[in-house]
Write an enzyme that holds these catalytic residues in place. Structure first.
Site, PDB file in Angstrom:
ATOM      1  N   ASN A  12       0.962  -1.072   0.038  1.00 54.59           N
ATOM      2  CA  ASN A  12      -0.011   0.071  -0.029  1.00 54.59           C
ATOM      3  C   ASN A  12       0.840   1.151   0.078  1.00 54.59           C
ATOM      4  O   ASN A  12       1.638   1.583   1.014  1.00 54.59           O
ATOM      5  CB  ASN A  12      -0.871   0.005   1.173  1.00 54.59           C
ATOM      6  CG  ASN A  12      -1.768   1.142   1.628  1.00 54.59           C
ATOM      7  OD1 ASN A  12      -1.704   2.108   0.728  1.00 54.59           O
ATOM      8  ND2 ASN A  12      -2.714   1.292   2.373  1.00 54.59           N
ATOM      9  N   LYS A  19       3.420   0.735   3.116  1.00 54.12           N
ATOM     10  CA  LYS A  19       2.775  -0.198   3.953  1.00 54.12           C
ATOM     11  C   LYS A  19       2.892  -1.485   3.162  1.00 54.12           C
ATOM     12  O   LYS A  19       2.700  -1.556   2.205  1.00 54.12           O
ATOM     13  CB  LYS A  19       1.361  -0.099   4.597  1.00 54.12           C
ATOM     14  CG  LYS A  19       1.383   1.146   5.425  1.00 54.12           C
ATOM     15  CD  LYS A  19       0.165   1.385   6.259  1.00 54.12           C
ATOM     16  CE  LYS A  19      -0.179   2.614   6.741  1.00 54.12           C
ATOM     17  NZ  LYS A  19      -1.576   2.935   6.812  1.00 54.12           N
ATOM     18  N   ARG A  90      -2.724  -2.239  -3.257  1.00 53.92           N
ATOM     19  CA  ARG A  90      -3.903  -1.408  -2.904  1.00 53.92           C
ATOM     20  C   ARG A  90      -3.707  -0.010  -4.018  1.00 53.92           C
ATOM     21  O   ARG A  90      -2.934   0.634  -3.805  1.00 53.92           O
ATOM     22  CB  ARG A  90      -3.998  -1.072  -1.571  1.00 53.92           C
ATOM     23  CG  ARG A  90      -5.255   0.013  -1.225  1.00 53.92           C
ATOM     24  CD  ARG A  90      -5.145   0.671   0.098  1.00 53.92           C
ATOM     25  NE  ARG A  90      -6.414   1.438   0.197  1.00 53.92           N
ATOM     26  CZ  ARG A  90      -6.404   2.453   1.233  1.00 53.92           C
ATOM     27  NH1 ARG A  90      -5.341   2.850   1.951  1.00 53.92           N
ATOM     28  NH2 ARG A  90      -7.542   3.163   1.183  1.00 53.92           N
ATOM     29  N   HIS A 178     -13.110   2.695   0.443  1.00 44.42           N
ATOM     30  CA  HIS A 178     -12.977   1.680   1.467  1.00 44.42           C
ATOM     31  C   HIS A 178     -13.704   0.334   1.015  1.00 44.42           C
ATOM     32  O   HIS A 178     -14.065  -0.414   1.974  1.00 44.42           O
ATOM     33  CB  HIS A 178     -13.563   2.007   2.852  1.00 44.42           C
ATOM     34  CG  HIS A 178     -12.641   2.984   3.546  1.00 44.42           C
ATOM     35  ND1 HIS A 178     -13.560   4.214   4.356  1.00 44.42           N
ATOM     36  CD2 HIS A 178     -11.651   3.298   3.729  1.00 44.42           C
ATOM     37  CE1 HIS A 178     -12.708   4.905   4.694  1.00 44.42           C
ATOM     38  NE2 HIS A 178     -11.359   4.395   4.626  1.00 44.42           N
ATOM     39  N   LEU A 207     -14.948   3.010  10.512  1.00 48.16           N
ATOM     40  CA  LEU A 207     -14.486   4.175  11.033  1.00 48.16           C
ATOM     41  C   LEU A 207     -13.061   4.251  11.587  1.00 48.16           C
ATOM     42  O   LEU A 207     -12.898   3.542  12.429  1.00 48.16           O
ATOM     43  CB  LEU A 207     -15.463   4.479  12.332  1.00 48.16           C
ATOM     44  CG  LEU A 207     -16.938   4.385  12.107  1.00 48.16           C
ATOM     45  CD1 LEU A 207     -17.721   4.503  13.439  1.00 48.16           C
ATOM     46  CD2 LEU A 207     -17.580   5.416  10.994  1.00 48.16           C
ATOM     47  N   GLY A 210      -9.837   7.807   8.085  1.00 52.94           N
ATOM     48  CA  GLY A 210     -10.891   7.955   7.024  1.00 52.94           C
ATOM     49  C   GLY A 210     -11.975   7.140   7.542  1.00 52.94           C
ATOM     50  O   GLY A 210     -11.861   6.171   8.204  1.00 52.94           O
ATOM     51  N   ARG A 239     -10.693  15.299   8.166  1.00 51.19           N
ATOM     52  CA  ARG A 239     -11.580  15.523   6.822  1.00 51.19           C
ATOM     53  C   ARG A 239     -12.923  16.033   7.416  1.00 51.19           C
ATOM     54  O   ARG A 239     -13.443  15.257   8.142  1.00 51.19           O
ATOM     55  CB  ARG A 239     -11.658  14.206   5.690  1.00 51.19           C
ATOM     56  CG  ARG A 239     -10.469  14.222   5.010  1.00 51.19           C
ATOM     57  CD  ARG A 239     -10.648  13.032   4.000  1.00 51.19           C
ATOM     58  NE  ARG A 239      -9.561  12.241   4.319  1.00 51.19           N
ATOM     59  CZ  ARG A 239      -9.605  10.972   3.994  1.00 51.19           C
ATOM     60  NH1 ARG A 239     -10.662  10.166   3.547  1.00 51.19           N
ATOM     61  NH2 ARG A 239      -8.609  10.124   3.991  1.00 51.19           N
ATOM     62  N   ARG A 283      -9.248   8.426  20.239  1.00 53.84           N
ATOM     63  CA  ARG A 283      -8.720   7.779  21.524  1.00 53.84           C
ATOM     64  C   ARG A 283      -8.396   9.268  22.451  1.00 53.84           C
ATOM     65  O   ARG A 283      -8.867   9.291  23.756  1.00 53.84           O
ATOM     66  CB  ARG A 283      -7.598   6.820  21.571  1.00 53.84           C
ATOM     67  CG  ARG A 283      -7.657   5.790  22.555  1.00 53.84           C
ATOM     68  CD  ARG A 283      -6.590   4.981  22.345  1.00 53.84           C
ATOM     69  NE  ARG A 283      -5.907   4.928  20.987  1.00 53.84           N
ATOM     70  CZ  ARG A 283      -5.179   3.974  20.673  1.00 53.84           C
ATOM     71  NH1 ARG A 283      -4.802   3.039  21.131  1.00 53.84           N
ATOM     72  NH2 ARG A 283      -4.619   4.319  19.125  1.00 53.84           N
ATOM     73  N   GLY A 329     -10.607   1.196  12.836  1.00 53.37           N
ATOM     74  CA  GLY A 329      -9.932   1.448  14.208  1.00 53.37           C
ATOM     75  C   GLY A 329     -10.935   1.989  15.682  1.00 53.37           C
ATOM     76  O   GLY A 329     -11.029   1.620  16.590  1.00 53.37           O
ATOM     77  N   ASN A 333     -12.887  -0.494  18.085  1.00 55.74           N
ATOM     78  CA  ASN A 333     -12.433  -0.346  19.688  1.00 55.74           C
ATOM     79  C   ASN A 333     -13.334   0.642  20.579  1.00 55.74           C
ATOM     80  O   ASN A 333     -13.026   0.556  21.783  1.00 55.74           O
ATOM     81  CB  ASN A 333     -10.971   0.192  19.637  1.00 55.74           C
ATOM     82  CG  ASN A 333     -10.084  -0.823  19.258  1.00 55.74           C
ATOM     83  OD1 ASN A 333      -9.781  -1.910  19.289  1.00 55.74           O
ATOM     84  ND2 ASN A 333      -9.251  -0.623  17.774  1.00 55.74           N
ATOM     85  N   GLU A 384      -8.065  -5.708   5.696  1.00 55.69           N
ATOM     86  CA  GLU A 384      -8.036  -5.132   4.059  1.00 55.69           C
ATOM     87  C   GLU A 384      -6.685  -5.784   3.468  1.00 55.69           C
ATOM     88  O   GLU A 384      -6.890  -6.300   2.441  1.00 55.69           O
ATOM     89  CB  GLU A 384      -7.792  -3.619   4.002  1.00 55.69           C
ATOM     90  CG  GLU A 384      -9.181  -2.817   4.489  1.00 55.69           C
ATOM     91  CD  GLU A 384      -8.760  -1.390   4.490  1.00 55.69           C
ATOM     92  OE1 GLU A 384      -8.395  -1.063   5.814  1.00 55.69           O
ATOM     93  OE2 GLU A 384      -8.973  -0.711   3.887  1.00 55.69           O
TER      94      GLU A 384
END
Ligand code: ADP
Length: 404
Positions: A12, A19, A90, A178, A207, A210, A239, A283, A329, A333, A384
């Site tokens: 990616n 990544k 990706r 996504h 969520l 992005g 965003r 968080r 994420g 969580n 993903e």
């Protein structure tokens, strides 16, 4: 030996980062993953993660090419290079040209490059990553997996903007993103909730930094919150999501801002960060909100309001709603965001099981709604990278040339 090449490398590539994950066979957990960051800058580095071990390698200003060559050298040392049978990439924007994963060659790469006008921040970096990877790992098939493909089933009524034909003819429409995550989570939801694969309706809320929400009917996307670009829809980390275009004209006139300034304003300075004046990180904002930080409280409230509103709206694109699924994420969580959102979905008949919700984090998957009556709510961890590996795996063994 083609039969020994069972691994898939997933890449990616962003403008200054890359990544990667390496999957062995069909195992869901990557045997090696990591990222190269600050590429092209003095502090560029490659970080490799294997189980709990982490190795950081300085790249001394190296760019994507240096990072991938260093990664290949490391894979060689670990005896893993010859096990790679395919590479999955990706790619953010496939326009309406790419409705499924596609084997990469010079022609396909040129077409992806030509779509850069739709995703100027993403596609050029993706293309660069493919070019470098095809040079460095030229002897295996490379496969492009598009964020947009899953949404190509969205009907015209849902993907069309109400603008004159000349712009619609020029490709200005809702594409959605996504898609790899939404598609993966939709399949997992059918298994988790025991749904009929040919008769079900879901709204999936992905969520993360992005965010997007998608209505899925019998495994196909029928509506989604993101648009021509990943800027439309939900409140995200930096965003804005939806905003009256008239507000943008107003800001532009008032402050004499350029198009690029406005792009930065809405893509990088808005969302949770702009609302809270504190952070783009959910968080951090949850902790700050708990301590009474007004900006953080406002940011969470606006995010949840928009999310609940979208979930309700997307449900109207389905004949029946079986479940709302949270992923990404934040979705995986944050019991706080899920609880606040579900509290707003009473009109849809969804009721929260607080205990189940509180115990769902760190990759756990399960139902978090209280009663069997009405739609369910569930948490499903997305993967993903693995989904991309799955798309690339069928190409293993096709036209393999000798390494080197
Ligand atoms: P990306 O879109 O970059 O892949 P992720 O899916 O990793 O991002 O999501 C990142 C977001 O998830 C951040 O806002 C982060 O604060 C949030 N997040 C991660 N863990 C928690 C948690 N325990 N509680 C609340 N939010 C969390």
């Amino acid at each position: 030996m083609a039969e020994a090449r069972t691994h898939v490398l997933v890449i990616n590539c962003g403008s200054s980062s890359l990544k990667f994950s390496l999957f062995a066979g069909t195992d869901r957990a990557a045997i090696l993953s990591g990222l190269a960051e600050n590429l092209g800058q003095p502090e560029s580095r490659l970080i490799l993660k294997e189980n709990d071990a982490k190795v950081t390698i300085a790249l001394d200003g190296g760019s994507h090419d240096t990072a991938l060559r260093r990664l290949m050298a490391d894979l060689q040392e670990r005896g893993l290079l010859d096990a790679i049978g395919a590479v999955g990439h990706r790619i953010v924007h496939g326009g309406d040209r790419f409705v499924k994963a596609t084997r990469l060659d010079a022609e396909v790469l040129a077409e992806i490059d030509a779509l850069s006008y739709l995703a100027p921040l993403h596609n050029p970096a993706n293309v660069l990553g493919v070019k470098v990877a095809m040079e460095v790992l030229g002897w295996v098939p490379h496969v492009a997996v598009f964020d947009t493909s899953f949404h190509m089933t969205i009907p015209q009524s849902a993907h069309t903007y109400a603008i004159p034909q000349e712009y619609r003819d020029a490709g200005v429409r809702r594409y959605g993103f996504h898609g790899t995550s939404h598609g993966f989570v939709a399949k997992e939801a059918v298994d988790l909730l025991g749904l009929d694969p040919k008769d079900h309706g879901l709204v999936i809320a992905h969520l993360g930094n992005g965010s997007s929400a998608t209505a899925v009917l019998n495994g196909e996307s029928v509506d989604t919150s993101m648009g021509l670009t990943p800027l439309e829809g939900l409140v995200m980390g930096t965003r804005s999501g939806d905003i009256d275009p008239g507000a943008i004209f107003h800001i532009a006139r008032q402050d004499k801002q350029s198009i690029d300034d406005l792009d930065t304003l809405l893509n990088r300075k808005s969302g949770l960060l702009g609302l809270s004046g504190l952070s783009n990180d959910c968080r951090t904002l949850e902790s700050a909100a708990a301590e009474g930080h007004e900006g953080a409280i406002l940011a969470m409230e606006v995010m949840v309001h928009r999310l609940a509103r979208y979930i309700g709206g997307l449900a109207t694109s389905l004949p029946r709603l079986d479940a709302v699924v949270f992923t990404g994420g934040i979705g995986e969580n944050s019991s706080f965001v899920r609880a606040k959102t579900i509290a707003r979905l009473a009109a849809l008949g969804i009721k929260l099981d607080e205990n189940a919700n509180g115990g769902m984090f760190g990759g756990r998957c399960g139902v978090i709604s209280a009663t069997a009556a009405g739609p369910a709510a569930a948490v499903i961890a997305t993967n993903e990278e693995w989904a991309i590996a799955n798309e690339a795996r069928p190409y293993i063994g096709q036209d393999i040339r000798k390494a080197g």
